[in-house]
Design a protein around this motif. Structure first.
Motif, mmCIF file in Angstrom:
data_model
loop_
_atom_site.group_PDB
_atom_site.id
_atom_site.type_symbol
_atom_site.label_atom_id
_atom_site.label_comp_id
_atom_site.label_asym_id
_atom_site.label_seq_id
_atom_site.Cartn_x
_atom_site.Cartn_y
_atom_site.Cartn_z
ATOM 1 N N GLY A 35 70.574 -76.276 -28.775
ATOM 2 C CA GLY A 35 69.768 -75.346 -28.265
ATOM 3 C C GLY A 35 68.527 -75.783 -27.758
ATOM 4 O O GLY A 35 68.167 -76.833 -27.988
ATOM 5 N N ILE A 36 67.896 -74.660 -27.386
ATOM 6 C CA ILE A 36 66.535 -74.937 -26.596
ATOM 7 C C ILE A 36 65.640 -74.550 -27.557
ATOM 8 O O ILE A 36 65.567 -73.127 -28.033
ATOM 9 C CB ILE A 36 66.583 -74.353 -25.395
ATOM 10 N N GLY A 61 72.983 -70.034 -18.985
ATOM 11 C CA GLY A 61 74.170 -70.340 -19.874
ATOM 12 C C GLY A 61 73.838 -71.069 -21.136
ATOM 13 O O GLY A 61 74.611 -71.433 -21.764
ATOM 14 N N VAL A 62 72.465 -70.900 -21.615
ATOM 15 C CA VAL A 62 72.368 -71.220 -23.088
ATOM 16 C C VAL A 62 72.339 -70.366 -23.772
ATOM 17 O O VAL A 62 71.720 -69.446 -23.973
ATOM 18 C CB VAL A 62 70.954 -72.121 -23.170
ATOM 19 N N SER A 63 73.228 -70.406 -25.030
ATOM 20 C CA SER A 63 73.663 -69.500 -26.132
ATOM 21 C C SER A 63 72.442 -69.501 -27.139
ATOM 22 O O SER A 63 72.042 -68.219 -27.702
ATOM 23 C CB SER A 63 74.857 -69.633 -26.726
ATOM 24 N N LYS A 64 71.956 -70.677 -27.624
ATOM 25 C CA LYS A 64 70.982 -70.794 -28.622
ATOM 26 C C LYS A 64 69.491 -71.096 -27.841
ATOM 27 O O LYS A 64 69.294 -72.029 -27.621
ATOM 28 C CB LYS A 64 71.342 -71.778 -29.403
ATOM 29 N N VAL A 65 68.696 -70.122 -27.835
ATOM 30 C CA VAL A 65 67.276 -70.251 -27.639
ATOM 31 C C VAL A 65 66.381 -69.567 -28.333
ATOM 32 O O VAL A 65 66.731 -68.364 -28.946
ATOM 33 C CB VAL A 65 66.928 -69.525 -26.041
ATOM 34 N N GLN A 79 56.416 -77.372 -43.426
ATOM 35 C CA GLN A 79 57.826 -78.225 -43.474
ATOM 36 C C GLN A 79 58.640 -77.280 -42.902
ATOM 37 O O GLN A 79 59.637 -77.920 -42.160
ATOM 38 C CB GLN A 79 58.069 -78.726 -44.866
ATOM 39 N N ALA A 80 58.724 -75.896 -43.075
ATOM 40 C CA ALA A 80 59.829 -75.169 -42.445
ATOM 41 C C ALA A 80 59.928 -75.271 -40.957
ATOM 42 O O ALA A 80 61.023 -75.249 -40.308
ATOM 43 C CB ALA A 80 59.852 -73.823 -42.969
ATOM 44 N N ILE A 81 58.821 -75.427 -40.406
ATOM 45 C CA ILE A 81 58.555 -75.300 -38.677
ATOM 46 C C ILE A 81 58.838 -76.654 -38.415
ATOM 47 O O ILE A 81 59.842 -76.704 -37.338
ATOM 48 C CB ILE A 81 57.325 -74.985 -38.347
ATOM 49 N N CYS A 82 58.733 -77.472 -39.176
ATOM 50 C CA CYS A 82 59.092 -78.915 -38.673
ATOM 51 C C CYS A 82 60.507 -79.091 -38.639
ATOM 52 O O CYS A 82 61.131 -79.721 -37.989
ATOM 53 C CB CYS A 82 58.440 -80.077 -39.598
ATOM 54 N N GLU A 83 61.041 -78.591 -40.013
ATOM 55 C CA GLU A 83 62.617 -78.895 -40.023
ATOM 56 C C GLU A 83 63.478 -77.745 -38.871
ATOM 57 O O GLU A 83 64.637 -78.203 -38.397
ATOM 58 C CB GLU A 83 62.964 -78.104 -41.435
ATOM 59 N N GLN A 84 62.772 -76.951 -38.378
ATOM 60 C CA GLN A 84 63.478 -76.145 -37.166
ATOM 61 C C GLN A 84 63.682 -77.096 -36.097
ATOM 62 O O GLN A 84 64.815 -76.469 -35.319
ATOM 63 C CB GLN A 84 62.385 -74.857 -36.975
ATOM 64 N N LEU A 85 63.030 -78.058 -35.747
ATOM 65 C CA LEU A 85 63.092 -78.872 -34.852
ATOM 66 C C LEU A 85 64.782 -79.660 -34.805
ATOM 67 O O LEU A 85 65.044 -79.871 -33.774
ATOM 68 C CB LEU A 85 62.278 -80.099 -34.586
ATOM 69 N N SER A 87 67.303 -78.432 -35.170
ATOM 70 C CA SER A 87 68.374 -77.451 -34.800
ATOM 71 C C SER A 87 68.383 -77.542 -33.492
ATOM 72 O O SER A 87 69.247 -76.696 -32.664
ATOM 73 C CB SER A 87 68.410 -75.944 -35.298
ATOM 74 N N PHE A 88 67.376 -78.314 -32.422
ATOM 75 C CA PHE A 88 67.610 -78.102 -31.202
ATOM 76 C C PHE A 88 67.858 -79.655 -30.582
ATOM 77 O O PHE A 88 67.494 -80.701 -31.080
ATOM 78 C CB PHE A 88 66.031 -77.817 -30.808
ATOM 79 N N SER A 89 68.304 -79.412 -29.333
ATOM 80 C CA SER A 89 68.424 -80.787 -28.567
ATOM 81 C C SER A 89 67.498 -80.905 -27.386
ATOM 82 O O SER A 89 67.443 -81.977 -26.972
ATOM 83 C CB SER A 89 69.809 -80.766 -27.877
ATOM 84 N N ALA A 90 66.582 -79.873 -27.212
ATOM 85 C CA ALA A 90 65.582 -80.069 -26.262
ATOM 86 C C ALA A 90 64.667 -78.944 -26.300
ATOM 87 O O ALA A 90 64.724 -77.837 -27.184
ATOM 88 C CB ALA A 90 66.011 -79.627 -25.003
#
Length: 270
Positions: A35-36, A61-65, A79-85, A87-90
């Motif tokens: 996701g982005i 066409g990106v489903s996860k933004v 830490q939670a905000i850092c861990e969110q990264l 889940s993204f590829s971009a």
């Protein structure tokens, strides 16, 4: 480590289905199979800015933004905000004020986590302020005094994804040649790159390719044989320079950042 691509945008990119620059970013994100994440920290109106990018990325066409809500130095250490990264590829860094990015995120836990993710292949894109922040150094401000034409360029610290480059944006549209030239004259080993609006460079493996509507300027003072900076009576800086190299590139052309030479169009032997 296999660092991810860097898509560095000069600002005001087309936000429509036919827009080449954002289509290229989405192509890279989808190819990386994730996701982005939108990082609107540079903006004073992050929710409004984010909505526009959520719309276009989903239309493309990106489903996860998702939006990374980081509005303070405290958030950048969470830490939670850092861990969110993870889940993204971009990641897409929006425009606004690059000083906010530096002050709120620079040298934080989030900055370090983002850097590690990029070194491990995450795609990063930035537009306007998000473009300037990509280098180790950035132009924070350049003020021209109305009465005496004094130009003062202030340099600050960027995120450091690109060493030895100084990136300026909205380049031709806002007449920023003088401020980039002044900045490079102070440190001629740094390559200055000015990117026009609705135009981008895609950086990978020490080279970049130009995408979009207008042009990219590369200013190289490494072979300069003379630089003299003097102050006039009104306090402005006057430059005498010799031997600076200037390159301008349009869509499809490539540039080697190591040899500092223009390469031919994609698909044509250099």
């Amino acid at each position: 480590m296999n660092c991810g691509e860097l898509l560095i945008i000069g600002g005001a990119e087309d936000k429509c289905l036919e827009g080449e620059v954002l289509n290229k970013f989405v192509e890279l994100a989808i190819r990386a199979k994730g996701g982005i994440g939108i990082l609107p920290t540079a903006s004073e109106i992050p929710e409004e800015v984010s909505k526009e990018y959520i719309r276009i990325f989903r239309d493309l066409g990106v489903s996860k933004v998702e939006v990374i809500k980081l509005n303070s130095r405290k958030d950048a250490e969470e830490q939670a905000i850092c861990e969110q990264l993870a889940s993204f590829s971009a990641i897409f860094i929006t425009g606004g004020n690059q000083s906010r990015l530096s002050e709120l995120i620079g040298q934080s836990k989030f900055h370090n986590t983002l850097s590690k993710a990029w070194h491990n292949g995450m795609v990063l894109a930035g537009t306007s302020a998000g473009a300037s922040i990509m280098g180790k150094q950035m132009i924070v401000a350049a003020d021209t005094m109305l009465n005496d034409d004094k130009l003062k360029v202030e340099i600050g610290k960027g995120f450091g994804f690109l060493d030895g480059l100084l990136i300026d944006q909205h380049f031709s549209q806002r007449g920023r040649f003088d401020r980039l030239l002044s900045a490079i004259a102070e440190n001629k080993e740094i390559i200055g790159i000015g990117i026009d609006e609705n135009t981008a460079i895609l950086v990978k493996d020490g080279q970049f390719e130009v995408f979009g509507q207008h042009q990219v300027l590369v200013l190289d003072g490494s072979k300069s044989d003379y630089i003299n900076i003097t102050s006039s009576e009104n306090g402005s800086e006057e430059l005498t320079l010799s031997g600076f190299q200037l390159h301008t590139l349009t869509r499809g052309y490539r540039f080697d950042l190591h040899t500092r030479k223009l390469l031919m169009k994609k698909g044509i032997q250099s």
